[in-house]
Design a protein around this motif. Sequence first.
Motif, PDB file in Angstrom:
ATOM      1  N   SER A 122       0.801  -1.225   0.000  1.00  0.00           N
ATOM      2  CA  SER A 122       0.000   0.000   0.000  1.00  0.00           C
ATOM      3  C   SER A 122       0.835   1.278   0.000  1.00  0.00           C
ATOM      4  O   SER A 122       0.508   2.231  -0.714  1.00  0.00           O
ATOM      5  N   ILE A 123       1.917   1.318   0.773  1.00  0.00           N
ATOM      6  CA  ILE A 123       2.686   2.562   0.893  1.00  0.00           C
ATOM      7  C   ILE A 123       3.329   2.926  -0.438  1.00  0.00           C
ATOM      8  O   ILE A 123       3.140   4.035  -0.964  1.00  0.00           O
ATOM      9  N   GLN A 124       4.110   2.002  -1.007  1.00  0.00           N
ATOM     10  CA  GLN A 124       4.757   2.273  -2.290  1.00  0.00           C
ATOM     11  C   GLN A 124       3.730   2.490  -3.396  1.00  0.00           C
ATOM     12  O   GLN A 124       3.873   3.396  -4.228  1.00  0.00           O
ATOM     13  N   LEU A 125       2.697   1.659  -3.418  1.00  0.00           N
ATOM     14  CA  LEU A 125       1.686   1.739  -4.467  1.00  0.00           C
ATOM     15  C   LEU A 125       0.963   3.075  -4.438  1.00  0.00           C
ATOM     16  O   LEU A 125       0.775   3.721  -5.481  1.00  0.00           O
ATOM     17  N   SER A 126       0.546   3.501  -3.267  1.00  0.00           N
ATOM     18  CA  SER A 126      -0.190   4.766  -3.160  1.00  0.00           C
ATOM     19  C   SER A 126       0.679   5.946  -3.571  1.00  0.00           C
ATOM     20  O   SER A 126       0.193   6.894  -4.211  1.00  0.00           O
TER      21      SER A 126
ATOM     22  N   ALA B 219      -1.342  -9.138 -12.914  1.00  0.00           N
ATOM     23  CA  ALA B 219      -1.596  -7.947 -13.723  1.00  0.00           C
ATOM     24  C   ALA B 219      -1.545  -6.671 -12.893  1.00  0.00           C
ATOM     25  O   ALA B 219      -1.406  -5.570 -13.461  1.00  0.00           O
ATOM     26  N   PHE B 220      -1.631  -6.769 -11.570  1.00  0.00           N
ATOM     27  CA  PHE B 220      -1.509  -5.580 -10.731  1.00  0.00           C
ATOM     28  C   PHE B 220      -0.149  -4.912 -10.891  1.00  0.00           C
ATOM     29  O   PHE B 220       0.010  -3.729 -10.578  1.00  0.00           O
ATOM     30  N   ALA B 221       0.841  -5.655 -11.346  1.00  0.00           N
ATOM     31  CA  ALA B 221       2.161  -5.062 -11.588  1.00  0.00           C
ATOM     32  C   ALA B 221       2.119  -4.039 -12.712  1.00  0.00           C
ATOM     33  O   ALA B 221       3.030  -3.216 -12.838  1.00  0.00           O
TER      34      ALA B 221
ATOM     35  N   LEU C 168      13.140  -6.022  -3.355  1.00  0.00           N
ATOM     36  CA  LEU C 168      13.616  -6.068  -4.742  1.00  0.00           C
ATOM     37  C   LEU C 168      13.372  -4.753  -5.469  1.00  0.00           C
ATOM     38  O   LEU C 168      13.519  -4.685  -6.698  1.00  0.00           O
ATOM     39  N   ASP C 169      12.997  -3.732  -4.755  1.00  0.00           N
ATOM     40  CA  ASP C 169      12.692  -2.431  -5.345  1.00  0.00           C
ATOM     41  C   ASP C 169      13.867  -1.940  -6.196  1.00  0.00           C
ATOM     42  O   ASP C 169      14.992  -1.828  -5.721  1.00  0.00           O
ATOM     43  N   GLY C 170      13.595  -1.665  -7.473  1.00  0.00           N
ATOM     44  CA  GLY C 170      14.612  -1.188  -8.391  1.00  0.00           C
ATOM     45  C   GLY C 170      15.239  -2.262  -9.244  1.00  0.00           C
ATOM     46  O   GLY C 170      15.885  -1.954 -10.259  1.00  0.00           O
ATOM     47  N   VAL C 171      15.091  -3.520  -8.882  1.00  0.00           N
ATOM     48  CA  VAL C 171      15.663  -4.607  -9.672  1.00  0.00           C
ATOM     49  C   VAL C 171      14.913  -4.726 -11.001  1.00  0.00           C
ATOM     50  O   VAL C 171      13.677  -4.761 -11.022  1.00  0.00           O
ATOM     51  N   ALA C 172      15.654  -4.780 -12.102  1.00  0.00           N
ATOM     52  CA  ALA C 172      15.090  -4.878 -13.452  1.00  0.00           C
ATOM     53  C   ALA C 172      14.137  -3.730 -13.764  1.00  0.00           C
ATOM     54  O   ALA C 172      13.247  -3.864 -14.602  1.00  0.00           O
ATOM     55  N   GLY C 173      14.328  -2.608 -13.088  1.00  0.00           N
ATOM     56  CA  GLY C 173      13.511  -1.435 -13.340  1.00  0.00           C
ATOM     57  C   GLY C 173      12.107  -1.501 -12.780  1.00  0.00           C
ATOM     58  O   GLY C 173      11.259  -0.676 -13.137  1.00  0.00           O
ATOM     59  N   LEU C 174      11.860  -2.454 -11.912  1.00  0.00           N
ATOM     60  CA  LEU C 174      10.530  -2.596 -11.325  1.00  0.00           C
ATOM     61  C   LEU C 174      10.545  -2.149  -9.872  1.00  0.00           C
ATOM     62  O   LEU C 174      11.529  -2.317  -9.162  1.00  0.00           O
ATOM     63  N   ARG C 175       9.423  -1.600  -9.460  1.00  0.00           N
ATOM     64  CA  ARG C 175       9.276  -1.207  -8.068  1.00  0.00           C
ATOM     65  C   ARG C 175       9.004  -2.453  -7.211  1.00  0.00           C
ATOM     66  O   ARG C 175       8.596  -3.500  -7.705  1.00  0.00           O
ATOM     67  N   GLY C 176       9.201  -2.308  -5.911  1.00  0.00           N
ATOM     68  CA  GLY C 176       8.989  -3.441  -5.022  1.00  0.00           C
ATOM     69  C   GLY C 176       7.570  -3.961  -5.066  1.00  0.00           C
ATOM     70  O   GLY C 176       7.347  -5.184  -5.048  1.00  0.00           O
ATOM     71  N   TRP C 177       6.576  -3.071  -5.130  1.00  0.00           N
ATOM     72  CA  TRP C 177       5.196  -3.526  -5.155  1.00  0.00           C
ATOM     73  C   TRP C 177       4.879  -4.258  -6.454  1.00  0.00           C
ATOM     74  O   TRP C 177       4.027  -5.157  -6.475  1.00  0.00           O
ATOM     75  N   GLN C 178       5.562  -3.907  -7.556  1.00  0.00           N
ATOM     76  CA  GLN C 178       5.355  -4.625  -8.807  1.00  0.00           C
ATOM     77  C   GLN C 178       5.887  -6.061  -8.715  1.00  0.00           C
ATOM     78  O   GLN C 178       5.256  -7.007  -9.195  1.00  0.00           O
ATOM     79  N   TRP C 179       7.056  -6.207  -8.089  1.00  0.00           N
ATOM     80  CA  TRP C 179       7.599  -7.543  -7.864  1.00  0.00           C
ATOM     81  C   TRP C 179       6.654  -8.367  -6.975  1.00  0.00           C
ATOM     82  O   TRP C 179       6.456  -9.562  -7.198  1.00  0.00           O
ATOM     83  N   LEU C 180       6.081  -7.718  -5.991  1.00  0.00           N
ATOM     84  CA  LEU C 180       5.177  -8.406  -5.066  1.00  0.00           C
ATOM     85  C   LEU C 180       3.978  -8.995  -5.802  1.00  0.00           C
ATOM     86  O   LEU C 180       3.666 -10.189  -5.672  1.00  0.00           O
TER      87      LEU C 180
END
Length: 242
Positions: A87-91, A145-147, A214-226
Amino acid sequence: QRSMSSPSDRSSISFSSSRTHSFNLDQNPKQQQQQQQQGEEPDHTQEPHTSALLQTAEQAVSMRLLPPLLLLVMVSYIDRTNLSFASIQLSQDLQLSDTMYGVGSGVFFLAYALGQIPSNLLLMRLGGPVWLAAITVAWGAVASAFALVKGPVSFMLLRLLLGLAESGSLPGTWYYISLFYPPHRTTVPYSLIETGITVSQVIAAPFAAGLLLLDGVAGLRGWQWLFLVEGLPALMLGCFIR
């Protein structure tokens, strides 16, 4: 003088018992008492052998049926609760206000409530393996797909779809178990499923924390990896159930 039932009556009683008590390992004390009061003697000649066969059959059914259903419920609860960890990163990234985030969370449960009965009706029509596999693959795809969420509209839409997809998971599990166990033998299967719900919450927190790192790995945010990673088990499980 004892009154003996006719062969047709005895066959009727036997047939009714076999239908109603598929895995009945213990004789009903009330029925035994009624038979004794009526002067009838229950047939105990095949009880030990029959009891052993029924117990073996129930164990075989449990080993085949319960593990995938347990995993299904655990994966379902992990996917529906991962939003709270992201929620924090996503918001921040999507600029979601507290109101938008709250509405998005509520939309899931609205769809979940509305979809339970239609989902179980489809399960009864299509069969447990087919329908449970279909909804498991569906919510796995939606969870991953939420990523790709870009804003409030896509966030609300995916929460709605996730609620609809998962609405049949727990009710479908209850119904499917009831097909294989008589009412007096469902305590252990139901308790096992409820235990899986609790265990899923124990697993979800540290697993989500690790994925957020994993925030920043492969250009993705941590919430996207989640969201991306936690949707994959549902996709694989759906293929296994089918």
